[in-house]
Enzyme design. Structure first.
Site, PDB file in Angstrom:
ATOM      1  N   ILE A  54      -5.822  68.165   5.293  1.00  0.00           N
ATOM      2  CA  ILE A  54      -5.955  67.583   4.053  1.00  0.00           C
ATOM      3  C   ILE A  54      -6.910  66.291   4.093  1.00  0.00           C
ATOM      4  CG2 ILE A  54      -3.871  68.526   2.977  1.00  0.00           C
ATOM      5  CD1 ILE A  54      -2.829  65.587   2.919  1.00  0.00           C
ATOM      6  N   ASP A  55      -6.898  65.723   5.232  1.00  0.00           N
ATOM      7  CA  ASP A  55      -7.454  64.706   5.453  1.00  0.00           C
ATOM      8  C   ASP A  55      -9.233  64.608   5.410  1.00  0.00           C
ATOM      9  OD1 ASP A  55      -5.274  63.689   5.690  1.00  0.00           O
ATOM     10  OD2 ASP A  55      -4.988  63.232   7.694  1.00  0.00           O
TER      11      ASP A  55
ATOM     12  N   GLN B  10       0.966  66.331  -2.152  1.00  0.00           N
ATOM     13  CA  GLN B  10      -0.518  66.503  -1.940  1.00  0.00           C
ATOM     14  C   GLN B  10      -0.953  67.681  -0.858  1.00  0.00           C
ATOM     15  OE1 GLN B  10      -2.986  62.550  -1.394  1.00  0.00           O
ATOM     16  NE2 GLN B  10      -0.788  62.274  -0.938  1.00  0.00           N
TER      17      GLN B  10
ATOM     18  N   ARG C 101      -1.044  49.681 -19.050  1.00  0.00           N
ATOM     19  CA  ARG C 101      -0.636  48.777 -17.570  1.00  0.00           C
ATOM     20  C   ARG C 101      -1.820  49.239 -16.658  1.00  0.00           C
ATOM     21  NH1 ARG C 101       5.205  52.050 -17.869  1.00  0.00           N
ATOM     22  NH2 ARG C 101       6.528  50.156 -18.414  1.00  0.00           N
TER      23      ARG C 101
ATOM     24  N   GLY D 198      -5.356  66.688  16.476  1.00  0.00           N
ATOM     25  CA  GLY D 198      -4.269  66.731  17.696  1.00  0.00           C
ATOM     26  C   GLY D 198      -4.232  67.976  18.341  1.00  0.00           C
ATOM     27  N   THR D 199      -4.098  68.991  17.472  1.00  0.00           N
ATOM     28  CA  THR D 199      -3.875  70.182  17.982  1.00  0.00           C
ATOM     29  C   THR D 199      -4.953  70.799  18.610  1.00  0.00           C
ATOM     30  OG1 THR D 199      -2.694  70.757  15.743  1.00  0.00           O
ATOM     31  CG2 THR D 199      -3.431  72.557  16.890  1.00  0.00           C
TER      32      THR D 199
END
Ligand code: F6P
Length: 361
Positions: free
Chosen positions: A140-141, A287, A176, A118-119
């Site tokens: 981070i993506d 994260q 679990r 976007g930037t």
């Protein structure tokens, strides 16, 4: 080119390594080029509103290991889609001319835009309006097509891996199923990387729409042997034929979609369908916080120093990029608007399947 005044901004969501880039541009700019470095506050929002401050050498001392950004950032400051007004009365306006005016008033020779897709899309539009922009990719993506990796990703993946390690001991103790939701938007790099590194039993990524039955079968099988399961699910993962889980629409952002909720859904379906006790952890912004890893500090520093060198050669409307372990610059127009997703033939997918991980297909 004589670089006398350089502006720097950090845009979009923060990530570890932003301060390392600021430092690696500001230090040599001040000491070798005798340049003035202007920090634009809170990303493009600060450039629209005229908020900035001159950086001094002491501002960039001791920040290579600091997360966040000393300049502040915002993902709601797109000058071409700028939100004005109060909570219930938001108008979206084009404030790009204000950016151009502030750039000229500040007498900038160049503007470094450290941010994600976007930037950099905004940076390119500003270049078309006559500004000298230099992009430095972060997220981070890890979903920017034009660079093999972005800084920030390694740090986020390390946090997620540690979280899996911690979940594993408690999952094993209580027999679990533990579901962990990672960030990453429409790319599964954080989930697949951390899931592989942490030995997750099931990894669900956006690139592979999953079958509910495959998940139920995998946890039931594990419940008879190891007696616990770790499910690592990317926020953008979705069932085959289904939709992504959306947490919120925020019209102040260029991309109004905020993902989230798939972890809770997966946990609920597993418990309902298999009867196995299941818990969910949404890692969220943990994260993005904290200190960058050595890899991210080094990559950020390489990006910053190459960006400065390229600007001094008069190169603009470009972005730094890592290709075959060398940092180069690529035209912004070739870099923007393309997501880097995990390819189906990725060795990461091959490796995960080879060690018995269920990818939900
Ligand atoms: O792009 C980085 C990222 O952390 C994504 O992984 C996540 O979907 C998004 O930003 C979260 O945005 P926000 O900080 O606005 O909640």
């Amino acid at each position: 080119m004589k670089l006398k005044r350089i502006g720097i901004l950090t845009g979009g969501g923060d990530c570890p390594g932003l301060n390392a880039v600021i430092r690696s541009i500001a230090k040599p700019a001040m000491s070798y080029y005798n340049a003035t470095v202007i920090g634009i506050l809170d990303g493009y929002e600060g450039l629209v509103e005229g908020r900035h401050r001159e950086l001094t050498p002491s501002d960039v001392l001791g920040i290579i290991n600091q997360g966040g950004t000393i300049l502040g950032t915002s993902n709601k400051g797109d000058p071409f889609h700028f939100p004005m007004g109060e909570r219930n009365n938001i108008r979206i306006v084009d404030a790009s001319q204000q950016v151009v005016d502030h750039y000229r008033n500040l007498k900038l020779d160049a503007l470094v835009t450290i941010g994600g897709d976007g930037t950099q899309i905004i940076a390119h539009k500003l270049a078309e309006m006559g500004l000298n922009v230099m992009g430095v990719p972060k997220t981070i993506d890890n979903d920017l097509e034009a660079t093999e990796v972005t800084f920030g990703h390694d740090s986020a993946r390390a946090v997620a891996t540690e979280a899996i390690d911690r979940l594993q001991t408690t999952a094993s103790a209580h027999h679990r199923v533990m579901v962990m939701e990672t960030m990453g938007r429409y790319a599964g790099w954080i989930a697949l990387g951390s899931g592989l590194a942490g030995g997750a039993d099931i990894i669900l990524i956006p690139e592979i729409p999953f079958s509910w039955d495959a998940i139920f079968e995998a946890v039931l099988k594990r419940s008879k042997g190891a007696k616990f399961s770790i499910v690592c699910v990317a926020e953008g993962a979705k069932p085959s034929g289904g939709e992504v889980s959306v947490r919120e629409f925020d019209k102040k952002r260029t991309d109004p979609v905020r993902l989230g909720g798939i972890g809770e859904l997966v946990a609920k379906r597993i418990e309902d369908e298999t009867g196995l006790e299941t818990r969910v952890t949404v890692l969220g912004h943990v994260q993005r916080g904290g200190s960058p890893t050595p890899f991210d500090r080094i990559l950020a520093t390489r990006f910053g120093t190459v960006a400065l060198q390229a600007m001094s050669n008069g190169e603009f409307d470009v972005m730094t990029s890592l290709r075959q372990n060398t940092v180069i610059t690529v035209p912004l127009i070739d870099a923007i608007g393309r997501q880097r997703l995990i390819p189906p033939d990725s060795q990461l997918i091959f490796a995960a399947k080879a060690v018995g991980t269920c990818l939900g297909d």
